[in-house]
Design an enzyme around this catalytic site. Structure first.
Site, PDB file in Angstrom:
ATOM      1  N   ASP A 148       0.462  -1.477  -0.120  1.00 10.16           N
ATOM      2  CA  ASP A 148      -0.088  -0.020   0.102  1.00 10.16           C
ATOM      3  C   ASP A 148       1.139   1.448   0.217  1.00 10.16           C
ATOM      4  O   ASP A 148       1.887   1.221  -0.074  1.00 10.16           O
ATOM      5  CB  ASP A 148      -1.009  -0.137   1.032  1.00 10.16           C
ATOM      6  CG  ASP A 148      -1.441  -1.102   1.138  1.00 10.16           C
ATOM      7  OD1 ASP A 148      -2.013  -1.310  -0.174  1.00 10.16           O
ATOM      8  OD2 ASP A 148      -2.620  -0.794   2.482  1.00 10.16           O
ATOM      9  N   TYR A 189       6.652  -9.974   6.831  1.00  5.95           N
ATOM     10  CA  TYR A 189       6.957  -8.636   6.770  1.00  5.95           C
ATOM     11  C   TYR A 189       7.093  -7.856   8.404  1.00  5.95           C
ATOM     12  O   TYR A 189       7.303  -8.729   9.559  1.00  5.95           O
ATOM     13  CB  TYR A 189       5.476  -8.221   6.700  1.00  5.95           C
ATOM     14  CG  TYR A 189       4.991  -8.462   5.722  1.00  5.95           C
ATOM     15  CD1 TYR A 189       5.087  -6.772   4.764  1.00  5.95           C
ATOM     16  CD2 TYR A 189       3.896  -9.544   5.012  1.00  5.95           C
ATOM     17  CE1 TYR A 189       4.285  -6.482   3.827  1.00  5.95           C
ATOM     18  CE2 TYR A 189       3.988  -8.552   3.778  1.00  5.95           C
ATOM     19  CZ  TYR A 189       3.312  -7.585   2.804  1.00  5.95           C
ATOM     20  OH  TYR A 189       3.016  -8.020   1.798  1.00  5.95           O
TER      21      TYR A 189
END
Length: 249
Positions: free
Chosen positions: A53, A111
């Site tokens: 994003d 992540y």
């Protein structure tokens, strides 16, 4: 003769509207495709494993694309890097099978989310950390992180669009490690796949538990509710980084 190349990208997502191409917006995909065109004269569309994003960073994003360039993978990497901005770099490049899809055969993704918990914020590295001034209950945060591990229905911890689209919201979070060094908290997530906004909402929920806004004992109820509004607010994008993508051999 057409062949396919796989590249591992590192990028600072601060000034980008995410990875995926968007009309009229500055994106990582747009910058990379323009650089490829300047190098080879070819109009191409890259395929990426994870669509990060706006504001999210990457150390190990994987992309693949076709080219008729005769350059070796190393020459291609080095030449492409001279045509990219300082915010994007190709770390590695190698040849793969024709029509290689980097979204298939993924074993797991890793992540990392970083928080600075201190009264005074740091200036250096501020674009990669969420600064929280208020004191956090670390013991409860460790317990919450442990609770999230494993296979669960994460419907309460994803963007509401997941529910509207009828997506399968069950995910296997194989690892969620929380480490603390001085005033820096690091969450490391590992799973075969994640729901949209899932990591940021999980982090935001754990922070609200640390702040006492959500009680640790409420977590089972939040999972069972399968309602986005029951979980905490999403953590800011800037603290999130795609570290690594591992494929099945």
């Amino acid at each position: 003769m057409e062949r396919w190349l796989l590249c591992i990208l590192e990028y600072d997502g601060t000034n980008y509207k995410g990875l995926q191409m968007q009309p009229g917006q500055k994106t990582v995909q747009g910058e990379v495709e323009q650089a490829i065109f300047r190098l080879t004269g070819e109009q191409t569309r890259i395929r990426a494993t994870s669509r990060t994003d706006a504001g999210v960073h990457a150390l190990g994003q994987v992309i693949a694309f076709p080219t008729t360039s005769a350059l070796t993978p190393k020459e291609f990497r080095d030449s492409l890097n001279t045509r990219l901005t300082d915010e994007i770099v190709v770390r590695k490049c190698r040849e793969v099978a024709v029509n290689f899809d980097p979204q298939e055969n993924v074993k797991h993704k890793v992540y990392r989310y970083t928080i600075q918990n201190s009264i005074v914020r740091s200036v250096i590295g501020r674009q990669y950390m969420w600064h929280i001034k208020k004191s956090l209950n670390r013991e409860d945060m460790f317990a919450a992180a442990k609770y999230f591990q494993g296979k669960h229905d994460f419907a309460s911890f994803c963007n509401i669009e997941c529910m509207k689209n009828g997506d399968d919201t069950v995910r296997d979070l194989t690892r969620l490690d929380l480490t603390i060094e001085n005033d820096v908290m690091t969450f490391e997530f590992q799973a075969p796949s994640f729901l949209y906004n899932m990591i940021r909402i999980v982090v935001g929920t754990i922070v609200e538990i640390g702040l006492g806004k959500i009680k640790l004992c409420e977590l089972p109820e939040i999972f069972e509710a399968k309602e986005r509004k029951r979980a905490g607010a999403g953590a800011p994008a800037k603290g999130l980084c795609l570290v690594e993508i591992v494929f099945n051999e």
